[in-house]
Design a protein around this motif. Structure first.
Motif, PDB file in Angstrom:
ATOM      1  N   GLU A  38       0.801  -1.215   0.000  1.00 37.66           N
ATOM      2  CA  GLU A  38       0.000   0.000   0.000  1.00 37.66           C
ATOM      3  C   GLU A  38       0.839   1.273   0.000  1.00 37.66           C
ATOM      4  O   GLU A  38       0.323   2.368  -0.278  1.00 37.66           O
ATOM      5  CB  GLU A  38      -0.946   0.011   1.225  1.00 37.66           C
ATOM      6  CG  GLU A  38      -1.933  -1.149   1.259  1.00 37.66           C
ATOM      7  CD  GLU A  38      -2.934  -1.109   0.122  1.00 37.66           C
ATOM      8  OE1 GLU A  38      -3.041  -0.049  -0.549  1.00 37.66           O
ATOM      9  OE2 GLU A  38      -3.606  -2.138  -0.124  1.00 37.66           O
ATOM     10  N   ASP A  39       2.122   1.182   0.313  1.00 37.58           N
ATOM     11  CA  ASP A  39       3.000   2.352   0.327  1.00 37.58           C
ATOM     12  C   ASP A  39       3.337   2.741  -1.117  1.00 37.58           C
ATOM     13  O   ASP A  39       4.005   1.998  -1.830  1.00 37.58           O
ATOM     14  CB  ASP A  39       4.269   2.026   1.110  1.00 37.58           C
ATOM     15  CG  ASP A  39       5.147   3.252   1.347  1.00 37.58           C
ATOM     16  OD1 ASP A  39       5.138   4.154   0.494  1.00 37.58           O
ATOM     17  OD2 ASP A  39       5.866   3.276   2.361  1.00 37.58           O
ATOM     18  N   ASP A  40       2.869   3.920  -1.562  1.00 38.73           N
ATOM     19  CA  ASP A  40       3.068   4.339  -2.948  1.00 38.73           C
ATOM     20  C   ASP A  40       4.538   4.501  -3.297  1.00 38.73           C
ATOM     21  O   ASP A  40       4.930   4.345  -4.460  1.00 38.73           O
ATOM     22  CB  ASP A  40       2.319   5.639  -3.230  1.00 38.73           C
ATOM     23  CG  ASP A  40       0.816   5.432  -3.255  1.00 38.73           C
ATOM     24  OD1 ASP A  40       0.386   4.278  -3.455  1.00 38.73           O
ATOM     25  OD2 ASP A  40       0.070   6.412  -3.070  1.00 38.73           O
ATOM     26  N   GLU A  41       5.368   4.872  -2.321  1.00 42.64           N
ATOM     27  CA  GLU A  41       6.787   5.009  -2.615  1.00 42.64           C
ATOM     28  C   GLU A  41       7.412   3.655  -2.950  1.00 42.64           C
ATOM     29  O   GLU A  41       8.301   3.565  -3.799  1.00 42.64           O
ATOM     30  CB  GLU A  41       7.514   5.640  -1.423  1.00 42.64           C
ATOM     31  CG  GLU A  41       7.160   7.098  -1.198  1.00 42.64           C
ATOM     32  CD  GLU A  41       8.040   7.728  -0.117  1.00 42.64           C
ATOM     33  OE1 GLU A  41       9.010   7.051   0.322  1.00 42.64           O
ATOM     34  OE2 GLU A  41       7.761   8.869   0.280  1.00 42.64           O
TER      35      GLU A  41
ATOM     36  N   ASN B 144       5.567   1.140  -4.083  1.00 41.36           N
ATOM     37  CA  ASN B 144       4.759   0.527  -5.129  1.00 41.36           C
ATOM     38  C   ASN B 144       4.204   1.600  -6.076  1.00 41.36           C
ATOM     39  O   ASN B 144       2.992   1.791  -6.183  1.00 41.36           O
ATOM     40  CB  ASN B 144       3.608  -0.268  -4.491  1.00 41.36           C
ATOM     41  CG  ASN B 144       2.829  -1.103  -5.490  1.00 41.36           C
ATOM     42  OD1 ASN B 144       3.275  -1.312  -6.615  1.00 41.36           O
ATOM     43  ND2 ASN B 144       1.651  -1.558  -5.085  1.00 41.36           N
ATOM     44  N   PRO B 145       5.092   2.311  -6.779  1.00 42.60           N
ATOM     45  CA  PRO B 145       4.620   3.420  -7.628  1.00 42.60           C
ATOM     46  C   PRO B 145       3.768   2.969  -8.799  1.00 42.60           C
ATOM     47  O   PRO B 145       2.956   3.733  -9.309  1.00 42.60           O
ATOM     48  CB  PRO B 145       5.923   4.066  -8.107  1.00 42.60           C
ATOM     49  CG  PRO B 145       6.944   2.962  -8.028  1.00 42.60           C
ATOM     50  CD  PRO B 145       6.551   2.160  -6.837  1.00 42.60           C
ATOM     51  N   TRP B 146       3.919   1.731  -9.253  1.00 40.99           N
ATOM     52  CA  TRP B 146       3.171   1.247 -10.407  1.00 40.99           C
ATOM     53  C   TRP B 146       1.965   0.394 -10.015  1.00 40.99           C
ATOM     54  O   TRP B 146       1.228  -0.073 -10.879  1.00 40.99           O
ATOM     55  CB  TRP B 146       4.091   0.440 -11.332  1.00 40.99           C
ATOM     56  CG  TRP B 146       5.384   1.148 -11.625  1.00 40.99           C
ATOM     57  CD1 TRP B 146       6.620   0.816 -11.194  1.00 40.99           C
ATOM     58  CD2 TRP B 146       5.532   2.346 -12.387  1.00 40.99           C
ATOM     59  NE1 TRP B 146       7.560   1.714 -11.630  1.00 40.99           N
ATOM     60  CE2 TRP B 146       6.908   2.676 -12.379  1.00 40.99           C
ATOM     61  CE3 TRP B 146       4.635   3.181 -13.088  1.00 40.99           C
ATOM     62  CZ2 TRP B 146       7.411   3.807 -13.022  1.00 40.99           C
ATOM     63  CZ3 TRP B 146       5.153   4.307 -13.730  1.00 40.99           C
ATOM     64  CH2 TRP B 146       6.503   4.601 -13.697  1.00 40.99           C
ATOM     65  N   GLY B 147       1.791   0.200  -8.716  1.00 45.98           N
ATOM     66  CA  GLY B 147       0.611  -0.502  -8.239  1.00 45.98           C
ATOM     67  C   GLY B 147       0.644  -2.013  -8.396  1.00 45.98           C
ATOM     68  O   GLY B 147      -0.372  -2.678  -8.193  1.00 45.98           O
TER      69      GLY B 147
END
Length: 664
Positions: A454-457, A459-462
């Motif tokens: 869930e951390d966007d940093e 997981n920038p591409w999801g």
């Protein structure tokens, strides 16, 4: 007497010498009945060969409404057999032997109450009638609560060689006293027409047999396994074959040779219990729910593999020996089968740049036995693979347990399989006992599942997924549910050894087939077997905690015993001698295609090395001989291969995904 390994199955000599001592005791009366003899494994494991083996058995005096658990020692190199103790057992609760079942069936079908009820249905030849005594646990009538009871399902055959399980006598339920061999009362819910169609399944019944080309399996150099007594070695595997009255086939001390070291994987593996609840409120079906092992016993139900074609190839059979209900040693010839099987591809890769293909065929060693429980037949197949995997496959076949249904009606809780014959919806649960020893005696249980990061940093591409591990630290937390939607599995880890990446060496456990009990909470069906409410349990090893449903589940108090009671101790599991109890289950909504005999339905579980080895342990498996893989077929002998047996592979492109087509 010859010295025996502690885990070897009991011999007829050992059984007979103990029962002779029991028979000499006056308290058992003139008509004693017996149920099971087994080695006390917890004590026997620590003993040197030749000392004799500690055993226990159950004997009943039906005339005195009394039963005892008797302990003793078989003879050794310098000692005679001896009994060491008698402990009282509630006389209602020992399991029912096949001999006891035959005795009550014979008495019941000729009892005046049943003869009268059968006559109402136009049945006058009771020699063509079967009465199967069924488990009554939880359904005992209040006024009969202190008696050793059963209830009966009644079946009728049109001829001696007819399939009796195709013709239920609907609406007729006798309540049986197993000690006196008496029919106490009859429930008669009304006359329903008998099945009008044959249920025979023998060859030629439904037309001529189809033509089938021969398929031959040969091993000209003999099998690849070695057998020394009950110790088996194959490829890198070694283990001992055991057999008990309650569980049937047991595997002991399973290890895998890694280089010059035999590394332990499992101390003990068995089918510990089977629970079969029927989910139908029909008056002749609502009581149907059985502990087929705890209330009857897998050992004496084991089928001899002398007749038929259960195994193919170079086979090694083992006889099984059990104590029958009359106190005599009974031998089941060829009760256990050991053989090798080809199992398709082990691993493969085609290098499209060079045209080289590497493939290895998988071979597995299969240790199996079959148990026939009245109408159903169950096959249990433990398979060991060259890559370190272990699988248990359970095959369900035989004849559906059916009920009668009136003209013009359709079943509410099952399926029609023949005119006036319905098959109720039901379930099969198999409690597996695994005494783990992954890389040593001290293990832990870890549950692993997938989560989206869930951390966007991070997981920038999801698309990043993480695997989350939870150590199951104590018993009260060790009742778990499988969940394929979260890629959930369990790791059985060694708490002292790590691999070269710093991870604990481990085996991965996946329960491949699960279900849940579709019965109301608080119902007898749910309270009788609370262990089916979860898909995995774990306990710290205790030699006295042998069976997940408790020592004597027949007519036992509901919910009081077994694994749910043991877990109240809440013993630590991290670094314990661990016992893991997976529950394999299937929800069986019957199909017409499963009548009059059911094609084998397969369920099971898998154990896989997970950081146990440093790399693929099957890299040393040699290629197959080309001639064995590429024999010509077809009218012109052309099968897409050159005469030297090599496959056509087009290559020369640097594109690994390039596809080339020949145009002839």
């Amino acid at each position: 007497m010859t010295s025996r390994i502690w885990s070897d199955p009991l011999t007829p000599t050992e059984i007979d010498e103990i029962t002779a001592l029991v028979r000499a005791d006056a308290r058992i009366g003139e008509r004693p009945r017996f149920w099971g003899i087994a080695v006390e494994e917890g004590l026997a494991r620590a003993l040197a060969p030749g000392q004799g083996r500690p055993v226990r058995l159950v004997v009943m005096n039906p005339d005195a409404h009394a039963a005892w658990e008797v302990t003793g020692w078989t003879s050794g190199t310098d000692r005679d057999a001896v009994l060491s103790g008698w402990a009282d057992v509630d006389a209602k609760r020992p399991g029912v032997s096949s001999d006891e079942a035959r005795a009550i069936a014979q008495a019941a079908r000729n009892h005046p109450l049943i003869v009268e009820a059968l006559a109402k249905r136009g049945i006058h030849d009771t020699s063509l009638v079967w009465v199967d005594p069924e488990s009554i646990t939880g359904f005992e009538p209040e006024d009969l609560a202190d008696r050793r009871l059963s209830w009966g399902t009644v079946w009728y055959r049109e001829s001696v060689d007819d399939n009796g399980y195709a013709r239920p006598v609907a609406g007729l339920v006798p309540i049986l006293d197993l000690e006196t061999l008496d029919v106490i009362r009859i429930e008669d819910h009304g006359v329903i027409p008998m099945a009008s169609e044959s249920g025979n399944y023998r060859s030629g019944t439904w037309g001529p047999d189809r033509e089938v080309a021969p398929l031959e399996i040969t091993q000209p150099q003999g099998p690849g396994f070695d057998v020394d007594g009950h110790r088996v070695t194959w490829q890198n595997w070694s283990f001992n074959i055991g057999f008990t009255h309650r569980e049937g086939l047991v595997l002991h001390d399973i290890s895998y040779r890694d280089g010059d070291v035999d590394r332990s994987v499992m101390r003990r593996a068995s089918i510990n219990e089977m629970y079969v609840p029927y989910l139908d409120s029909d008056p002749t079906a609502y009581r149907k729910n059985f502990f087929d092992w705890g209330e009857y016993g897998a050992g004496p139900l084991t089928a001899s593999l002398e007749l038929g074609c259960d195994c193919l190839g170079e086979i090694r059979y083992f006889d099984a020996h059990v104590l029958d209900g009359n106190g005599e040693a009974m031998t089941i010839s060829n009760g256990i089968c050991l053989h090798e099987e080809d199992h398709s591809i082990l691993w493969k890769h085609v290098n499209t740049r060079t045209g080289e293909a590497d493939v290895r065929r998988s071979r597995r060693l299969v240790i199996s036995f079959f148990a026939t429980v009245a109408n159903y037949d169950y096959g249990f197949y433990w398979s060991l693979y060259q890559d370190g995997n272990i699988e248990l496959e359970i095959k369900l076949t035989g004849i559906l347990s059916v009920s009668g249904i009136d003209d013009g009606k359709m079943p509410s809780f099952g399926r029609m399989v023949s005119p006036n014959v319905q098959a109720p919806t039901h379930q099969h649960y198999f409690a597996i006992r695994l005494d783990t020893a992954v890389d040593g005696p001290l293990n832990r249980l870890v549950e692993v599942h997938a989560e989206v990061e869930e951390d966007d940093e991070l997981n920038p591409w999801g698309n990043a997924v993480k695997m989350v591990s939870e150590t199951i630290s104590s018993e009260k937390d060790a009742a778990r549910m499988a969940d394929a939607s979260r890629a959930l599995h369990w790791r059985i880890e060694n708490t002292e050894n790590t691999n070269r990446f710093g991870e604990s060496t481990a085996y991965r456990l996946s329960v491949l087939n699960t279900t849940r009990l579709f019965a109301k909470p608080g119902s007898i069906v749910a309270r009788k077997a609370p262990f089916v409410g979860k898909h995995l349990w774990a306990t710290a090893y205790d030699a006295s905690e042998r069976f997940i449903a408790g020592e004597y589940p027949n007519q036992a108090p509901l919910e009081a015993e077994g694994i749910t009671a043991w877990q109240q101790a809440d013993r630590p599991l991290d670094g314990a001698e661990l016992v893991v109890w997976p529950i394999v289950g299937v929800h069986h909504y019957p199909k017409p295609e499963e009548w009059p005999i059911m094609p084998a339905h397969k369920i099971g579980l898998r154990l896989e090395p997970d950081g146990f080895f440093v790399r693929n342990p099957s890299l040393d498996v040699p290629p197959s001989e080309e001639a064995a893989c590429h024999a010509p077929t077809g009218a012109n002998g052309h099968d897409g291969h050159d005469h030297d047996g090599h496959a056509h592979v087009q290559h020369g492109s640097d594109d690994p995904h390039a596809h080339h087509h020949d145009h002839h």
